[in-house]
Motif scaffolding. Structure first.
Motif, PDB file in Angstrom:
ATOM      1  N   VAL A  65      34.312 -93.062  72.283  1.00  0.00           N
ATOM      2  CA  VAL A  65      34.839 -94.148  73.126  1.00  0.00           C
ATOM      3  C   VAL A  65      36.313 -93.884  73.470  1.00  0.00           C
ATOM      4  N   ALA A  66      37.099 -93.484  72.473  1.00  0.00           N
ATOM      5  CA  ALA A  66      38.530 -93.230  72.705  1.00  0.00           C
ATOM      6  C   ALA A  66      38.714 -92.101  73.720  1.00  0.00           C
ATOM      7  N   ASP A  67      37.919 -91.044  73.601  1.00  0.00           N
ATOM      8  CA  ASP A  67      38.012 -89.919  74.542  1.00  0.00           C
ATOM      9  C   ASP A  67      37.714 -90.386  75.968  1.00  0.00           C
ATOM     10  N   GLU A  68      36.712 -91.261  76.081  1.00  0.00           N
ATOM     11  CA  GLU A  68      36.323 -91.722  77.426  1.00  0.00           C
ATOM     12  C   GLU A  68      37.430 -92.512  78.112  1.00  0.00           C
ATOM     13  N   ILE A  69      38.263 -93.203  77.339  1.00  0.00           N
ATOM     14  CA  ILE A  69      39.353 -93.978  77.959  1.00  0.00           C
ATOM     15  C   ILE A  69      40.696 -93.249  77.797  1.00  0.00           C
ATOM     16  N   ASP A  70      40.621 -91.969  77.381  1.00  0.00           N
ATOM     17  CA  ASP A  70      41.824 -91.130  77.261  1.00  0.00           C
ATOM     18  C   ASP A  70      42.862 -91.671  76.289  1.00  0.00           C
ATOM     19  N   VAL A  71      42.389 -92.176  75.169  1.00  0.00           N
ATOM     20  CA  VAL A  71      43.317 -92.671  74.148  1.00  0.00           C
ATOM     21  C   VAL A  71      43.245 -91.726  72.949  1.00  0.00           C
ATOM     22  N   TYR A  72      44.425 -91.291  72.473  1.00  0.00           N
ATOM     23  CA  TYR A  72      44.452 -90.363  71.336  1.00  0.00           C
ATOM     24  C   TYR A  72      43.895 -91.043  70.089  1.00  0.00           C
ATOM     25  N   PHE A  73      43.021 -90.333  69.368  1.00  0.00           N
ATOM     26  CA  PHE A  73      42.427 -90.885  68.145  1.00  0.00           C
ATOM     27  C   PHE A  73      42.113 -89.736  67.199  1.00  0.00           C
ATOM     28  N   ASP A  74      42.497 -89.865  65.930  1.00  0.00           N
ATOM     29  CA  ASP A  74      42.185 -88.793  64.979  1.00  0.00           C
ATOM     30  C   ASP A  74      41.761 -89.388  63.630  1.00  0.00           C
ATOM     31  N   LEU A  83      43.540 -99.129  70.348  1.00  0.00           N
ATOM     32  CA  LEU A  83      44.213 -99.382  71.632  1.00  0.00           C
ATOM     33  C   LEU A  83      45.738 -99.475  71.512  1.00  0.00           C
ATOM     34  N   GLU A  84      46.257 -99.427  70.277  1.00  0.00           N
ATOM     35  CA  GLU A  84      47.725 -99.385  70.110  1.00  0.00           C
ATOM     36  C   GLU A  84      48.290 -98.169  70.841  1.00  0.00           C
ATOM     37  N   ARG A  85      47.461 -97.104  70.977  1.00  0.00           N
ATOM     38  CA  ARG A  85      47.898 -95.858  71.620  1.00  0.00           C
ATOM     39  C   ARG A  85      47.646 -95.845  73.131  1.00  0.00           C
ATOM     40  N   ALA A  86      47.016 -96.894  73.652  1.00  0.00           N
ATOM     41  CA  ALA A  86      46.674 -96.899  75.080  1.00  0.00           C
ATOM     42  C   ALA A  86      47.918 -97.161  75.925  1.00  0.00           C
ATOM     43  N   ASP A  87      47.921 -96.596  77.142  1.00  0.00           N
ATOM     44  CA  ASP A  87      49.109 -96.816  77.974  1.00  0.00           C
ATOM     45  C   ASP A  87      48.918 -97.965  78.961  1.00  0.00           C
ATOM     46  N   ARG A  88      47.854 -98.729  78.777  1.00  0.00           N
ATOM     47  CA  ARG A  88      47.700 -99.955  79.566  1.00  0.00           C
ATOM     48  C   ARG A  88      47.030-101.013  78.693  1.00  0.00           C
ATOM     49  N   THR A  89      47.039-102.259  79.147  1.00  0.00           N
ATOM     50  CA  THR A  89      46.360-103.286  78.356  1.00  0.00           C
ATOM     51  C   THR A  89      44.910-103.408  78.828  1.00  0.00           C
ATOM     52  N   PHE A  90      44.073-103.869  77.941  1.00  0.00           N
ATOM     53  CA  PHE A  90      42.650-104.036  78.242  1.00  0.00           C
ATOM     54  C   PHE A  90      42.310-105.519  78.149  1.00  0.00           C
ATOM     55  N   SER A  91      41.531-106.015  79.104  1.00  0.00           N
ATOM     56  CA  SER A  91      41.135-107.433  79.070  1.00  0.00           C
ATOM     57  C   SER A  91      40.124-107.646  77.943  1.00  0.00           C
ATOM     58  N   GLN A  92      39.928-108.902  77.572  1.00  0.00           N
ATOM     59  CA  GLN A  92      38.960-109.197  76.513  1.00  0.00           C
ATOM     60  C   GLN A  92      37.569-108.720  76.917  1.00  0.00           C
ATOM     61  N   GLU A  93      37.276-108.854  78.204  1.00  0.00           N
ATOM     62  CA  GLU A  93      35.963-108.426  78.705  1.00  0.00           C
ATOM     63  C   GLU A  93      35.790-106.900  78.535  1.00  0.00           C
ATOM     64  N   GLU A  94      36.839-106.165  78.880  1.00  0.00           N
ATOM     65  CA  GLU A  94      36.786-104.707  78.725  1.00  0.00           C
ATOM     66  C   GLU A  94      36.642-104.331  77.248  1.00  0.00           C
ATOM     67  N   LYS A  95      37.374-105.070  76.412  1.00  0.00           N
ATOM     68  CA  LYS A  95      37.299-104.776  74.963  1.00  0.00           C
ATOM     69  C   LYS A  95      35.895-105.041  74.424  1.00  0.00           C
ATOM     70  N   ASN A  96      35.292-106.140  74.876  1.00  0.00           N
ATOM     71  CA  ASN A  96      33.927-106.440  74.421  1.00  0.00           C
ATOM     72  C   ASN A  96      32.978-105.308  74.824  1.00  0.00           C
ATOM     73  N   ALA A  97      33.165-104.809  76.049  1.00  0.00           N
ATOM     74  CA  ALA A  97      32.290-103.734  76.534  1.00  0.00           C
ATOM     75  C   ALA A  97      32.507-102.459  75.713  1.00  0.00           C
ATOM     76  N   LEU A  98      33.771-102.161  75.380  1.00  0.00           N
ATOM     77  CA  LEU A  98      34.050-100.955  74.580  1.00  0.00           C
ATOM     78  C   LEU A  98      33.467-101.081  73.172  1.00  0.00           C
ATOM     79  N   ALA A  99      33.614-102.274  72.579  1.00  0.00           N
ATOM     80  CA  ALA A  99      33.088-102.489  71.219  1.00  0.00           C
ATOM     81  C   ALA A  99      31.567-102.361  71.214  1.00  0.00           C
ATOM     82  N   GLU A 100      30.963-102.872  72.290  1.00  0.00           N
ATOM     83  CA  GLU A 100      29.507-102.797  72.389  1.00  0.00           C
ATOM     84  C   GLU A 100      29.048-101.344  72.573  1.00  0.00           C
ATOM     85  N   LYS A 101      29.819-100.622  73.367  1.00  0.00           N
ATOM     86  CA  LYS A 101      29.493 -99.216  73.595  1.00  0.00           C
ATOM     87  C   LYS A 101      29.562 -98.436  72.275  1.00  0.00           C
ATOM     88  N   LYS A 102      30.659 -98.662  71.560  1.00  0.00           N
ATOM     89  CA  LYS A 102      30.819 -97.979  70.260  1.00  0.00           C
ATOM     90  C   LYS A 102      29.642 -98.307  69.350  1.00  0.00           C
TER      91      LYS A 102
END
Ligand code: B16
Ligand code: MG
Length: 213
Positions: free
Chosen positions: A29-38, A58-77
């Protein structure tokens, strides 16, 4: 230790190695949104709820994500994670964990699960431990995840044992904080063994046998 009547086990990273599947799913999921994760960041997710885990990533993300986007990412994961869980079998329960659980049970200890995961019952089914524990407290019966002690307090309540007579076994620093906040004794594996509040440091799961003797 005579006063320990119950042992409450964390699931991911203690009973089985599903922590590695959490990592793989979040990494995708992190790779898909280009956020560094290790793996180091991943250690901060241990014991932490799904949405709180995403917020850490998402602390490493360079933009903010809406609650709706976050729900979709959590569901994807979770979709990716559940697919990995579906490949698990009884082979994924190690001989060491299995025989240690049997020994502790034979010695008369009550055994419970205290996990933040909403997938707990599925995992227990896959590894053949569905009806094994005296109580299962998990992400489906709590409103606050570790480091809040709620999940362990609920487990102790289900067992009718007080926290002071219970040992929590954890791989997460957040889990040791939760155990200390609830008045439980604790045993830490891996990074959790370095927590300043941990009662016992474990090199290996079977060390529990000596601690509880
Ligand atoms: P889920 P534990 C925790 O389980 C995991 O360590 C943590 O990484 C995960 O985010 C959390 O469960 C929620 O899991 O997304 O399956 O509901 O270590 O407390 O057994
Ligand atoms: Mg864990």
């Amino acid at each position: 230790m005579d006063n320990i009547k119950a042992v409450i086990f964390d699931l991911d990273g203690v009973i089985c190695s599903t922590d590695k599947y959490h990592y793989l799913a979040w990494k995708q999921v992190a790779d898909e949104i280009d956020v560094y994760f290790d793996e180091k960041i991943n250690n901060r997710l241990r014991g932490v709820s799904r949405m709180d885990s995403l917020n850490i990533i998402l602390e490493r993300a360079d933009r903010t994500f809406s609650q709706e986007e976050k729900n979709a990412l959590a569901e994807k994961k979770n979709g990716i994670y559940v697919e990995l869980l579906d490949r698990m079998s009884e082979q994924d329960l190690s001989g060491e964990v299995k025989s240690t659980l049997h020994t502790l049970r034979d010695e008369g200890h009550l055994l419970a699960i205290g996990s933040s995961s909403k997938n707990t019952k599925k995992i227990l089914r896959r590894i053949g431990l569905s009806d094994y524990f005296d109580a299962v407290s998990d992400g489906t019966n709590i409103s606050r995840s570790k480091p809040d002690p709620e999940v362990f307090l609920k487990a102790a309540e289900m067992l009718s044992v007080s926290p002071g007579n219970s040992l929590v076994v954890e791989d997460a620093k957040a889990g040791i904080s939760a155990a200390a906040a609830g008045g439980f004794l604790s045993a830490g594996l891996g990074e959790a063994s370095e927590h300043e509040s941990v009662t016992y440091k474990l090199n290996s799961f079977s060390d529990l046998i000596d601690i509880l003797n």
